[in-house]
Design a protein around this motif. Structure first.
Motif, PDB file in Angstrom:
ATOM      1  N   ILE A 101       0.837  -1.212   0.000  1.00 22.63           N
ATOM      2  CA  ILE A 101       0.000   0.000   0.000  1.00 22.63           C
ATOM      3  C   ILE A 101       0.870   1.259   0.000  1.00 22.63           C
ATOM      4  O   ILE A 101       0.484   2.300  -0.515  1.00 22.63           O
ATOM      5  N   ASP A 102       2.075   1.156   0.558  1.00 22.81           N
ATOM      6  CA  ASP A 102       2.973   2.312   0.597  1.00 22.81           C
ATOM      7  C   ASP A 102       3.803   2.457  -0.668  1.00 22.81           C
ATOM      8  O   ASP A 102       4.372   3.514  -0.934  1.00 22.81           O
ATOM      9  N   ASP A 103       3.897   1.381  -1.448  1.00 23.26           N
ATOM     10  CA  ASP A 103       4.645   1.418  -2.713  1.00 23.26           C
ATOM     11  C   ASP A 103       3.899   0.538  -3.718  1.00 23.26           C
ATOM     12  O   ASP A 103       4.330  -0.551  -4.073  1.00 23.26           O
ATOM     13  N   PRO A 104       2.728   1.026  -4.183  1.00 27.38           N
ATOM     14  CA  PRO A 104       1.867   0.187  -5.018  1.00 27.38           C
ATOM     15  C   PRO A 104       2.399   0.031  -6.442  1.00 27.38           C
ATOM     16  O   PRO A 104       3.298   0.771  -6.870  1.00 27.38           O
ATOM     17  N   LEU A 105       1.838  -0.915  -7.153  1.00 29.73           N
ATOM     18  CA  LEU A 105       2.146  -1.097  -8.575  1.00 29.73           C
ATOM     19  C   LEU A 105       1.087  -0.365  -9.384  1.00 29.73           C
ATOM     20  O   LEU A 105      -0.108  -0.639  -9.261  1.00 29.73           O
ATOM     21  N   TYR A 106       1.528   0.579 -10.211  1.00 26.81           N
ATOM     22  CA  TYR A 106       0.611   1.294 -11.099  1.00 26.81           C
ATOM     23  C   TYR A 106       0.519   0.531 -12.414  1.00 26.81           C
ATOM     24  O   TYR A 106       1.537   0.244 -13.043  1.00 26.81           O
ATOM     25  N   VAL A 107      -0.699   0.190 -12.809  1.00 24.98           N
ATOM     26  CA  VAL A 107      -0.925  -0.524 -14.064  1.00 24.98           C
ATOM     27  C   VAL A 107      -1.468   0.494 -15.058  1.00 24.98           C
ATOM     28  O   VAL A 107      -2.629   0.918 -14.963  1.00 24.98           O
ATOM     29  N   ILE A 108      -0.614   0.931 -15.979  1.00 25.17           N
ATOM     30  CA  ILE A 108      -1.031   1.899 -16.999  1.00 25.17           C
ATOM     31  C   ILE A 108      -1.699   1.095 -18.105  1.00 25.17           C
ATOM     32  O   ILE A 108      -1.043   0.356 -18.840  1.00 25.17           O
ATOM     33  N   ALA A 109      -3.009   1.216 -18.210  1.00 25.43           N
ATOM     34  CA  ALA A 109      -3.783   0.374 -19.133  1.00 25.43           C
ATOM     35  C   ALA A 109      -4.311   1.247 -20.267  1.00 25.43           C
ATOM     36  O   ALA A 109      -5.089   2.172 -20.025  1.00 25.43           O
TER      37      ALA A 109
END
Length: 307
Positions: free
Chosen positions: A124-132
């Motif tokens: 939650i402090d370093d999430p994975l961003y999924v650019i879709a």
């Protein structure tokens, strides 16, 4: 379904400072905009730590079916990376060859498993961003297969039209309505960049591309070729470069002003229905076209000078 507290959802949806872990899910061969978005993401390492690129399916006049669209996109990704001098091994993954659809069963693909593994290593402090920036089938499959990833993943999707638009007959969304329902109903933190009515303002013209993009390296030449071949007559012609908006939100969220609204219900007949008690999503209301293009041009030209 795992519950995400309202506080945790708001924390994940808030723009962050520093370097962001990200993956890019793209139907790269479908049009000309994914290519620009991919290049901008790769050339923004100060902000986007791009860990993987996934080819996603598409079906229109440029492919013979969703699987062929995915394969063509995979090839286009490799063509771009070669011109950017980026190795594709262990970085580019094939996606699903069909749509999730109304059956809502996860489909198997290397991209799906890679996305799940990377999301599970996030927090939650370093999430994975999924650019879709294509049909949501790879991501919907991952959410169905591993619902535990929703509390450490943020999906940034260019999909659908503005909430006020009479329908949601937008290419990325309408290809996989069932997959879109999975996305909206999963509870995963979601940033939506709507096409008509919002991102439709983000466009360029042949004179601009010829002056500021084409002269800059093999990659500039390739992007200009893709841009120009999209239309036969360039007189008074401008072309949306939609997908850049999703990358732009990560680079500098002030370029894509947004508000928090309840996630809509996706109906089977391509319209949104509203239930104000639904979980919140971040909804982009406008794009600042000029700084997005200026950032892209500056990074492309700096890359060409170094190369």
């Amino acid at each position: 379904q795992l519950a995400l507290t309202d506080a945790d959802r708001l924390k994940l949806l808030a723009p962050r400072k520093g370097k962001l872990r990200a993956v890019l899910d793209t139907d790269t061969y479908n049009e000309i905009d994914d290519q620009f978005a991919l290049v901008q993401a790769i050339l923004s390492p100060e902000r986007i730590q791009l860990e993987a690129i996934y080819a996603c399916p598409f079906f229109n006049s440029r492919s013979t079916g969703p699987g062929d669209g995915m394969e063509l996109s995979y090839g286009e990704i490799l063509a771009l990376l070669e011109r950017l001098d980026v190795k594709s091994e262990g970085f580019v993954y094939r996606g699903v060859t069909d749509y999730v659809g109304f059956d809502k069963k996860p489909l198997e693909a290397p991209a799906v498993d890679d996305l799940i593994a990377r999301a599970r290593s996030a927090s939650i402090d370093d999430p994975l961003y999924v650019i879709a920036i294509g049909a949501i089938s790879n991501i919907a499959s991952a959410l169905l297969k591993a619902p535990d990833i929703i509390d450490r993943t943020v999906v940034v999707w260019l999909g659908g039209n503005s909430l006020e638009w009479p329908n949601q007959k937008e290419f990325n969304l309408k290809q996989d309505i069932g997959g879109t329902q999975v996305l909206f109903d999963s509870g995963v933190p979601l940033v939506i960049l709507p096409c008509w009515g919002v991102v439709s303002h983000l466009h360029s013209t042949v004179p601009e591309i010829e002056r500021y993009v084409e002269p800059y390296g093999e990659i500039g030449k390739f992007l200009a070729m893709r841009f120009k071949e999209y239309a036969d007559d360039h007189t008074g012609w401008a072309k949306e470069i939609w997908d850049m908006a999703a990358v732009a939100w990560l680079i500098d969220d002030s370029w894509t002003p947004s508000v928090l609204v309840p996630t809509p219900i996706m109906t089977d007949n391509l319209t949104y229905s509203t239930d104000r008690s639904r979980h919140l999503m971040r909804y982009v209301t406008y794009v600042e076209r000029n700084p997005i293009m200026q950032d892209f041009i500056a990074k492309l030209q700096a890359f060409a000078k170094k190369a």
